[in-house]
Motif scaffolding. Structure first.
Motif, mmCIF file in Angstrom:
data_model
loop_
_atom_site.group_PDB
_atom_site.id
_atom_site.type_symbol
_atom_site.label_atom_id
_atom_site.label_comp_id
_atom_site.label_asym_id
_atom_site.label_seq_id
_atom_site.Cartn_x
_atom_site.Cartn_y
_atom_site.Cartn_z
ATOM 1 N N ALA C 11 0.988 -1.200 -0.053
ATOM 2 C CA ALA C 11 -0.037 -0.155 0.185
ATOM 3 C C ALA C 11 0.921 1.450 -0.054
ATOM 4 C CB ALA C 11 -0.797 -0.045 1.141
ATOM 5 N N GLU C 12 1.737 1.042 0.684
ATOM 6 C CA GLU C 12 2.903 2.341 0.966
ATOM 7 C C GLU C 12 3.567 2.621 -0.205
ATOM 8 O OE1 GLU C 12 3.659 4.752 2.562
ATOM 9 O OE2 GLU C 12 5.421 5.187 1.869
ATOM 10 N N LEU C 13 3.810 1.532 -0.983
ATOM 11 C CA LEU C 13 4.443 1.399 -2.495
ATOM 12 C C LEU C 13 3.570 2.279 -3.603
ATOM 13 C CD1 LEU C 13 6.717 -1.578 -2.510
ATOM 14 C CD2 LEU C 13 7.486 0.700 -2.460
ATOM 15 N N VAL C 14 2.346 1.694 -3.379
ATOM 16 C CA VAL C 14 1.212 2.302 -4.440
ATOM 17 C C VAL C 14 1.165 3.822 -4.187
ATOM 18 C CG1 VAL C 14 -1.029 2.245 -5.182
ATOM 19 C CG2 VAL C 14 0.015 0.042 -4.661
ATOM 20 N N ARG C 15 1.186 4.270 -3.195
ATOM 21 C CA ARG C 15 0.968 5.520 -2.381
ATOM 22 C C ARG C 15 2.137 6.199 -3.100
ATOM 23 N NH1 ARG C 15 2.856 9.061 0.434
ATOM 24 N NH2 ARG C 15 4.205 8.141 1.257
ATOM 25 N N ARG C 16 3.268 5.686 -2.989
ATOM 26 C CA ARG C 16 4.502 6.651 -3.581
ATOM 27 C C ARG C 16 4.232 6.583 -5.106
ATOM 28 N NH1 ARG C 16 9.398 3.619 -1.071
ATOM 29 N NH2 ARG C 16 10.401 4.605 -2.859
ATOM 30 N N ILE C 17 3.994 5.612 -5.667
ATOM 31 C CA ILE C 17 3.766 5.802 -6.952
ATOM 32 C C ILE C 17 2.596 6.747 -7.470
ATOM 33 C CG2 ILE C 17 3.124 4.340 -9.424
ATOM 34 C CD1 ILE C 17 4.195 2.041 -7.255
ATOM 35 N N ARG C 18 1.743 6.673 -6.773
ATOM 36 C CA ARG C 18 0.714 7.646 -7.263
ATOM 37 C C ARG C 18 0.870 9.084 -6.934
ATOM 38 N NH1 ARG C 18 -4.679 4.306 -4.625
ATOM 39 N NH2 ARG C 18 -5.246 3.298 -6.448
ATOM 40 N N ALA C 19 1.885 9.282 -5.992
ATOM 41 C CA ALA C 19 2.420 10.536 -5.691
ATOM 42 C C ALA C 19 3.429 10.929 -6.805
ATOM 43 C CB ALA C 19 3.071 10.571 -4.593
ATOM 44 N N GLY C 20 3.903 10.157 -7.787
ATOM 45 C CA GLY C 20 4.861 10.343 -8.737
ATOM 46 C C GLY C 20 6.036 9.701 -8.869
ATOM 47 N N ASP C 21 6.342 9.037 -7.771
ATOM 48 C CA ASP C 21 7.610 8.212 -7.786
ATOM 49 C C ASP C 21 7.566 6.820 -8.522
ATOM 50 O OD1 ASP C 21 9.967 6.985 -7.035
ATOM 51 O OD2 ASP C 21 9.441 6.814 -4.978
ATOM 52 N N ILE C 22 7.827 6.934 -9.683
ATOM 53 C CA ILE C 22 7.581 5.524 -10.394
ATOM 54 C C ILE C 22 8.570 4.798 -10.021
ATOM 55 C CG2 ILE C 22 6.602 6.860 -12.560
ATOM 56 C CD1 ILE C 22 8.874 6.220 -14.028
ATOM 57 N N GLY C 23 9.652 5.238 -9.429
ATOM 58 C CA GLY C 23 10.895 4.211 -9.227
ATOM 59 C C GLY C 23 10.058 3.274 -8.147
ATOM 60 N N ALA C 24 9.156 3.566 -7.215
ATOM 61 C CA ALA C 24 8.785 2.467 -6.358
ATOM 62 C C ALA C 24 8.117 1.373 -6.978
ATOM 63 C CB ALA C 24 7.705 3.261 -5.527
ATOM 64 N N TYR C 25 7.430 1.669 -8.326
ATOM 65 C CA TYR C 25 6.875 0.520 -8.960
ATOM 66 C C TYR C 25 7.956 -0.520 -9.061
ATOM 67 C CZ TYR C 25 3.474 -2.151 -12.002
ATOM 68 O OH TYR C 25 2.670 -2.834 -12.263
#
Lengths: 199, 166, 185
Positions: C11-25
């Motif tokens: 969930a945390e990673l998804v949140r980061r991706i949604r905030a624009g951090d595609i690296g988290a994907y």
């Protein structure tokens, strides 16, 4: 009310723009003068400020920054003359790119007449094709052919296809004409399909 | 050929075999990342963020106050991804017309495989930009058209964002 | 054990991706690559096609991340995308393979070489699995290999629980038969 008026003054007074602080005092004064003159004749100031900031960020000498900004102001004026006073700043910037790529002011005017605004993408694709190695007259001719019917997405796809072909070793001119044929056939087919009953 | 007991167990043996971890090419990670990050630059068709993510769209509108100039004509910015492959880099910043060439405004995030990426909202327009690697080295975007007029001695790239309804 | 829904940090990673951090994907891809890859490999049979399906599923998931209503269940949601993707690939591959087999038979005179002595157990299993109807294979893999509950499989596949139980039962029976045949050849 007073605040609004104050904000208006700040917004309209380029010298107050905090972005200028990143220029050395001498360069700043000269850039402000150019931007000011451009504003007086109705040209957008942001492209000029951006170019100055790019120069400052890249540690260019003040003289070079001033020359670049002055040249851009001149080209924005040429683009505006070609595209008309209703052209948006984005269209003017793309127009400058097309002019610098080798398109003539007449081509810009023709493009404006052929295509529903905004024509930013058409101008940009013209410039980008030249940057990929396509001769300016071929790029201009291709964009003019596509301009009346192609959507922006079609133009971008066309540019990409040409770039891919060039990257794979195709001569830029040949890539442009082959892709142009395919793209315009596709557009024709789309247009036909949109009008059932016609051949 | 089978003992009775084997017949009972044979499906369990199959399941045990099938449960063994698969060896999947690790390069797949990089392929996925480069696919999702494939330069949205100059692209008009695929802009997932602003359209579908209300919270990012809200953030984009806020950012637009800073970066969108009077010529944004009230259009809501779309989000674009910028990516650079720079395995040796310690830092990468995206700098360009959209952030007043200020490297502090768009630091890029390191992903696996040497990828650096960031997403920013862009209103319609044409923007010059470049990547600043380790605070000193300028690099153009290999996945985007070249700006052409490099009056300051280092290359820049351009991204063109189409207007709505075009 | 069910779908590993609560693997820490999804969930945390998804949140980061949604905030624009595609690296988290990349972290999510690395986390699910092996497990989802196993399913794709078994389901499709061909490595290249399986990896293509897996890659495509990851890309599709990223692009439709906004529709992942419950980021804590990202894994389950991703499974759903892969299952669908494998169905379309599976259909395509099956067609191609049939063509290939026919051509090969035409060339070689439809021989059935006795391979039981030299084929690894894994190959025997793979061949048996490939003979199952895709819907049987899908249900069997999700239930017994991926260890999902029938309710979860029903959610992923849109098939009712009783039909799924029937498919799994048939799959088990057929596998048993195919493997016996293989042993006897």
């Amino acid at each position: 009310m007073i605040l609004t008026a104050l904000l208006l003054v700040i917004a309209q007074n380029p010298a107050q723009d905090p972005r200028y602080e990143r220029l050395d005092p001498d360069t700043r004064a000269r850039v402000v003068a150019i931007v000011d003159s451009a504003r007086v004749v109705g040209l957008p100031s942001d492209p000029l400020i951006h170019r100055a900031l790019e120069g400052a960020m890249k540690n260019a000498a003040g003289e070079r920054i001033v020359a670049a900004v002055r040249r851009l102001a001149g080209d924005l004026g040429t683009a505006r003359d070609a595209l008309g006073s209703n052209a948006t700043p984005a269209e003017l910037e793309a127009g400058v790119a097309a002019l610098r790529a080798g398109a003539t002011p007449a081509t810009l005017t023709r493009l404006r007449d052929l295509r529903k605004p905004p024509i930013t993408m058409a101008l940009a694709v013209l410039a980008d094709l030249v940057a990929s190695g396509v001769p300016a007259d071929s790029a201009a001719a291709a964009v003019l052919v596509l301009a009346p019917t192609a959507r922006d997405a079609d133009l971008v796809e066309f540019r990409r296809a040409v770039e891919r072909d060039i990257a794979l070793g195709a001569p830029p001119d040949a890539a442009t004409s082959v892709r142009l044929g395919a793209t315009s056939m596709g557009l024709d087919a789309t247009a036909r399909n949109a009008r059932p009953g016609k051949p | 050929m089978f003992e009775r007991q084997d017949e009972e167990d044979i499906v369990e043996r199959v399941i045990r075999e099938l449960r063994r971890p698969a060896s999947i090419d690790r390069a797949l990670d990089a392929r996925v990342m480069s696919e999702i990050a494939r330069p949205e630059t100059g692209l008009v068709a695929r802009r997932p963020f602003a359209r579908v993510w209300p919270w990012l769209a809200a953030a984009a509108v806020l950012t637009a106050v800073v970066i969108a100039r009077p010529w944004s004509r009230g259009t809501r910015p779309d989000a674009f991804q910028f990516v650079l492959v720079a395995p040796q880099a310690a830092s990468v910043a995206l700098v360009g017309d959209f952030n007043d060439w200020d490297p502090t405004r768009a630091p890029m995030h390191a992903a696996r495989g040497g990828l650096w990426a960031t997403v920013i909202p862009l209103p319609p327009g044409r923007y010059r930009y470049a990547f600043l690697v380790n605070g000193v080295e300028w690099r153009a975007d290999p996945g985007a058209p070249a700006a052409g007029d490099d009056e300051f001695g280092t290359p820049s790239s351009v991204v063109t964002v189409a207007g709505r309804g075009s | 054990m069910g779908i590993e829904i609560v693997e820490a940090g999804d969930a945390e990673l998804v949140r980061r991706i949604r905030a624009g951090d595609i690296g988290a994907y990349a972290a999510l891809v690395a986390r699910y690559r092996v497990r989802l890859g196993r399913y794709a490999l078994h389901m499709i049979g061909d490595r290249e096609d399986a990896e293509e399906a897996l890659q495509d599923a990851f890309v599709r998931a990223y692009r439709s991340l906004a529709r992942c209503d419950d980021p804590e269940r990202f894994g389950a949601w991703l499974y759903g995308i892969l299952v669908n993707r494998c169905r379309t690939t599976g259909a395509r591959v099956a067609r191609r393979r049939r063509l290939f087999v026919r051509d090969e038979n035409a060339i070689n005179g439809a021989t059935h070489p006795d391979q039981s002595d030299r084929v690894e157990w894994a190959d025997v299993v793979g061949r048996a699995l490939a003979r199952l109807a895709p819907e049987y294979r899908e249900a069997f893999l999700l239930k017994h290999v991926e260890d999902l509950e029938y309710e979860e499989i029903a959610d992923l596949t849109g098939t009712g629980v009783s039909a799924l139980k029937m498919r799994v039962k048939r799959a088990r029976e057929q596998l048993q038969r195919f493997l016996k045949e293989a042993e006897h050849v």
